[in-house]
Design a protein around this motif. Structure first.
Motif, PDB file in Angstrom:
ATOM      1  N   GLY A  78     -60.147 -22.861 -17.915  1.00 11.16           N
ATOM      2  CA  GLY A  78     -58.699 -22.710 -17.953  1.00 11.16           C
ATOM      3  C   GLY A  78     -57.988 -23.532 -19.014  1.00 11.16           C
ATOM      4  O   GLY A  78     -56.759 -23.495 -19.104  1.00 11.16           O
ATOM      5  N   LEU A  79     -58.735 -24.250 -19.830  1.00 13.59           N
ATOM      6  CA  LEU A  79     -58.111 -25.116 -20.830  1.00 13.59           C
ATOM      7  C   LEU A  79     -57.381 -24.341 -21.927  1.00 13.59           C
ATOM      8  O   LEU A  79     -56.400 -24.840 -22.489  1.00 13.59           O
ATOM      9  N   ILE A  80     -57.841 -23.133 -22.249  1.00 15.22           N
ATOM     10  CA  ILE A  80     -57.144 -22.342 -23.267  1.00 15.22           C
ATOM     11  C   ILE A  80     -55.769 -21.952 -22.742  1.00 15.22           C
ATOM     12  O   ILE A  80     -54.751 -22.133 -23.428  1.00 15.22           O
ATOM     13  N   ALA A  81     -55.734 -21.453 -21.522  1.00 16.86           N
ATOM     14  CA  ALA A  81     -54.446 -21.106 -20.903  1.00 16.86           C
ATOM     15  C   ALA A  81     -53.574 -22.345 -20.753  1.00 16.86           C
ATOM     16  O   ALA A  81     -52.359 -22.292 -20.968  1.00 16.86           O
ATOM     17  N   ALA A  82     -54.185 -23.481 -20.425  1.00 20.76           N
ATOM     18  CA  ALA A  82     -53.416 -24.722 -20.287  1.00 20.76           C
ATOM     19  C   ALA A  82     -52.791 -25.124 -21.615  1.00 20.76           C
ATOM     20  O   ALA A  82     -51.630 -25.554 -21.656  1.00 20.76           O
ATOM     21  N   ALA A  83     -53.542 -24.983 -22.701  1.00 19.73           N
ATOM     22  CA  ALA A  83     -52.996 -25.326 -24.024  1.00 19.73           C
ATOM     23  C   ALA A  83     -51.822 -24.424 -24.368  1.00 19.73           C
ATOM     24  O   ALA A  83     -50.776 -24.895 -24.834  1.00 19.73           O
ATOM     25  N   LEU A  84     -51.976 -23.132 -24.120  1.00 23.84           N
ATOM     26  CA  LEU A  84     -50.897 -22.187 -24.437  1.00 23.84           C
ATOM     27  C   LEU A  84     -49.661 -22.437 -23.580  1.00 23.84           C
ATOM     28  O   LEU A  84     -48.538 -22.421 -24.077  1.00 23.84           O
ATOM     29  N   THR A  85     -49.867 -22.671 -22.289  1.00 26.81           N
ATOM     30  CA  THR A  85     -48.715 -22.845 -21.392  1.00 26.81           C
ATOM     31  C   THR A  85     -48.108 -24.235 -21.478  1.00 26.81           C
ATOM     32  O   THR A  85     -47.048 -24.475 -20.902  1.00 26.81           O
ATOM     33  N   HIS A  86     -48.735 -25.125 -22.225  1.00 25.73           N
ATOM     34  CA  HIS A  86     -48.133 -26.433 -22.496  1.00 25.73           C
ATOM     35  C   HIS A  86     -46.890 -26.270 -23.378  1.00 25.73           C
ATOM     36  O   HIS A  86     -45.974 -27.094 -23.346  1.00 25.73           O
ATOM     37  N   VAL A  87     -46.871 -25.181 -24.141  1.00 25.85           N
ATOM     38  CA  VAL A  87     -45.796 -24.927 -25.096  1.00 25.85           C
ATOM     39  C   VAL A  87     -44.572 -24.386 -24.365  1.00 25.85           C
ATOM     40  O   VAL A  87     -44.664 -23.409 -23.616  1.00 25.85           O
ATOM     41  N   ALA A  88     -43.425 -25.022 -24.570  1.00 25.65           N
ATOM     42  CA  ALA A  88     -42.180 -24.534 -23.974  1.00 25.65           C
ATOM     43  C   ALA A  88     -41.896 -23.121 -24.464  1.00 25.65           C
ATOM     44  O   ALA A  88     -42.064 -22.816 -25.639  1.00 25.65           O
ATOM     45  N   GLY A  89     -41.537 -22.257 -23.553  1.00 30.18           N
ATOM     46  CA  GLY A  89     -41.242 -20.871 -23.898  1.00 30.18           C
ATOM     47  C   GLY A  89     -42.465 -19.973 -23.940  1.00 30.18           C
ATOM     48  O   GLY A  89     -42.369 -18.801 -24.302  1.00 30.18           O
ATOM     49  N   SER A  90     -43.613 -20.513 -23.563  1.00 28.89           N
ATOM     50  CA  SER A  90     -44.847 -19.725 -23.620  1.00 28.89           C
ATOM     51  C   SER A  90     -44.828 -18.548 -22.647  1.00 28.89           C
ATOM     52  O   SER A  90     -45.575 -17.583 -22.838  1.00 28.89           O
ATOM     53  N   SER A  91     -43.966 -18.588 -21.664  1.00 31.18           N
ATOM     54  CA  SER A  91     -43.906 -17.467 -20.716  1.00 31.18           C
ATOM     55  C   SER A  91     -43.480 -16.175 -21.403  1.00 31.18           C
ATOM     56  O   SER A  91     -43.710 -15.089 -20.881  1.00 31.18           O
ATOM     57  N   ASP A  92     -42.912 -16.278 -22.596  1.00 31.18           N
ATOM     58  CA  ASP A  92     -42.563 -15.081 -23.369  1.00 31.18           C
ATOM     59  C   ASP A  92     -43.795 -14.319 -23.831  1.00 31.18           C
ATOM     60  O   ASP A  92     -43.717 -13.115 -24.082  1.00 31.18           O
ATOM     61  N   VAL A  93     -44.926 -15.017 -23.957  1.00 32.13           N
ATOM     62  CA  VAL A  93     -46.105 -14.388 -24.548  1.00 32.13           C
ATOM     63  C   VAL A  93     -47.388 -14.532 -23.735  1.00 32.13           C
ATOM     64  O   VAL A  93     -48.358 -13.825 -23.997  1.00 32.13           O
ATOM     65  N   VAL A  94     -47.420 -15.433 -22.781  1.00 30.31           N
ATOM     66  CA  VAL A  94     -48.635 -15.641 -21.995  1.00 30.31           C
ATOM     67  C   VAL A  94     -48.540 -14.849 -20.694  1.00 30.31           C
ATOM     68  O   VAL A  94     -47.667 -15.096 -19.867  1.00 30.31           O
ATOM     69  N   ALA A 140     -43.672 -13.561 -32.588  1.00 25.62           N
ATOM     70  CA  ALA A 140     -43.239 -12.832 -33.787  1.00 25.62           C
ATOM     71  C   ALA A 140     -43.830 -11.423 -33.826  1.00 25.62           C
ATOM     72  O   ALA A 140     -43.201 -10.504 -34.345  1.00 25.62           O
ATOM     73  N   ARG A 141     -45.030 -11.262 -33.262  1.00 29.31           N
ATOM     74  CA  ARG A 141     -45.688  -9.957 -33.270  1.00 29.31           C
ATOM     75  C   ARG A 141     -45.392  -9.146 -32.009  1.00 29.31           C
ATOM     76  O   ARG A 141     -45.849  -8.014 -31.890  1.00 29.31           O
ATOM     77  N   GLY A 142     -44.643  -9.751 -31.084  1.00 35.54           N
ATOM     78  CA  GLY A 142     -44.308  -9.050 -29.844  1.00 35.54           C
ATOM     79  C   GLY A 142     -45.506  -8.796 -28.948  1.00 35.54           C
ATOM     80  O   GLY A 142     -45.569  -7.776 -28.264  1.00 35.54           O
ATOM     81  N   LEU A 143     -46.454  -9.732 -28.942  1.00 33.35           N
ATOM     82  CA  LEU A 143     -47.682  -9.564 -28.166  1.00 33.35           C
ATOM     83  C   LEU A 143     -47.730 -10.521 -26.984  1.00 33.35           C
ATOM     84  O   LEU A 143     -47.245 -11.650 -27.070  1.00 33.35           O
ATOM     85  N   ARG A 144     -48.368 -10.067 -25.916  1.00 35.90           N
ATOM     86  CA  ARG A 144     -48.666 -10.920 -24.766  1.00 35.90           C
ATOM     87  C   ARG A 144     -50.177 -11.114 -24.702  1.00 35.90           C
ATOM     88  O   ARG A 144     -50.932 -10.204 -24.986  1.00 35.90           O
ATOM     89  N   VAL A 145     -50.600 -12.307 -24.321  1.00 37.08           N
ATOM     90  CA  VAL A 145     -52.010 -12.682 -24.330  1.00 37.08           C
ATOM     91  C   VAL A 145     -52.494 -12.977 -22.911  1.00 37.08           C
ATOM     92  O   VAL A 145     -51.723 -13.419 -22.058  1.00 37.08           O
ATOM     93  N   VAL A 146     -53.784 -12.733 -22.703  1.00 40.52           N
ATOM     94  CA  VAL A 146     -54.461 -13.115 -21.467  1.00 40.52           C
ATOM     95  C   VAL A 146     -55.773 -13.783 -21.865  1.00 40.52           C
ATOM     96  O   VAL A 146     -56.379 -13.411 -22.875  1.00 40.52           O
ATOM     97  N   THR A 147     -56.187 -14.776 -21.100  1.00 33.48           N
ATOM     98  CA  THR A 147     -57.446 -15.466 -21.373  1.00 33.48           C
ATOM     99  C   THR A 147     -58.460 -15.156 -20.280  1.00 33.48           C
ATOM    100  O   THR A 147     -58.098 -14.916 -19.130  1.00 33.48           O
ATOM    101  N   ALA A 148     -59.730 -15.190 -20.664  1.00 32.56           N
ATOM    102  CA  ALA A 148     -60.845 -15.075 -19.723  1.00 32.56           C
ATOM    103  C   ALA A 148     -61.787 -16.222 -20.064  1.00 32.56           C
ATOM    104  O   ALA A 148     -62.388 -16.244 -21.138  1.00 32.56           O
ATOM    105  N   GLU A 149     -61.874 -17.174 -19.164  1.00 32.47           N
ATOM    106  CA  GLU A 149     -62.573 -18.418 -19.492  1.00 32.47           C
ATOM    107  C   GLU A 149     -63.661 -18.744 -18.485  1.00 32.47           C
ATOM    108  O   GLU A 149     -63.461 -18.617 -17.286  1.00 32.47           O
ATOM    109  N   SER A 150     -64.775 -19.184 -19.014  1.00 37.52           N
ATOM    110  CA  SER A 150     -65.841 -19.697 -18.176  1.00 37.52           C
ATOM    111  C   SER A 150     -66.008 -21.188 -18.463  1.00 37.52           C
ATOM    112  O   SER A 150     -65.451 -22.014 -17.758  1.00 37.52           O
ATOM    113  N   CYS A 151     -66.666 -21.545 -19.546  1.00 33.95           N
ATOM    114  CA  CYS A 151     -66.988 -22.949 -19.816  1.00 33.95           C
ATOM    115  C   CYS A 151     -65.772 -23.844 -20.026  1.00 33.95           C
ATOM    116  O   CYS A 151     -65.863 -25.057 -19.850  1.00 33.95           O
ATOM    117  N   THR A 152     -64.636 -23.279 -20.391  1.00 29.31           N
ATOM    118  CA  THR A 152     -63.436 -24.093 -20.602  1.00 29.31           C
ATOM    119  C   THR A 152     -62.598 -24.247 -19.341  1.00 29.31           C
ATOM    120  O   THR A 152     -61.662 -25.049 -19.328  1.00 29.31           O
TER     121      THR A 152
END
Length: 160
Positions: free
Chosen positions: A33-49, A19-31
């Motif tokens: 890649g789980l944050i990116a995994a949660a986001l990319t679990h969502v269908a259509g997430s390639s529009d924003v991730v 809705a805000r027209g933003l793309r996101v990137v994650t930088a993860e150590s202790c997780t």
């Protein structure tokens, strides 16, 4: 590892970013890649991730995300200074992203100290060239619980 509540929150984040027209990137150590995994679990997430960086070692934090050797030596990998540098470095490396979230912490069961006990996690969010937001949390529970709580809070930061 990713609960239904976390995946539901990730779907809200994806919709909000879209809705805000933003793309996101994650930088993860202790997780790890789980944050990116949660986001990319969502269908259509390639529009924003845009993607994510798993920088578990200090060497990768330095070489991939441009975290300063000085910050790592002075503050340690689990510090607000390093979390902010990770968030900023991720945005620099992923030029199409406009928002980033970074996490670095001690998930356990080992690695804690009196100053930084197991469960200590530093989270940072960077939006474009704005002032970064950073916080330190002390999450309770075992390794899985600390990582799950970290993912949850990182997603919340992306919604705020």
């Amino acid at each position: 590892m990713l609960s239904d509540a976390t995946l539901s929150l990730a779907a809200k984040v994806v919709e909000s970013l879209r809705a805000r027209g933003l793309r996101v990137v994650t930088a993860e150590s202790c997780t790890g890649g789980l944050i990116a995994a949660a986001l990319t679990h969502v269908a259509g997430s390639s529009d924003v991730v845009e993607g994510g960086f798993v920088t578990y070692s200090n060497i990768l934090k330095e070489t991939i995300l441009d975290v300063s050797t000085r910050s790592l030596a002075k503050c340690g990998a689990v510090s607000e200074a390093v979390a902010v540098e990770m968030a900023m470095g991720a945005l620099t490396a992923a030029e199409n992203a406009r928002i980033s979230v970074a996490v670095t912490g001690i998930a356990g069961p080992d690695g804690g100290s009196v100053e930084k006990p197991v469960g200590t996690v530093c989270l940072a969010r960077q939006c474009g060239d704005g002032t970064p937001y950073v916080e330190t949390k002390l999450f309770q529970g075992n390794r899985a619980a600390v990582r799950a709580a970290t993912v949850q809070r990182a997603l919340e930061l992306l919604l705020e």
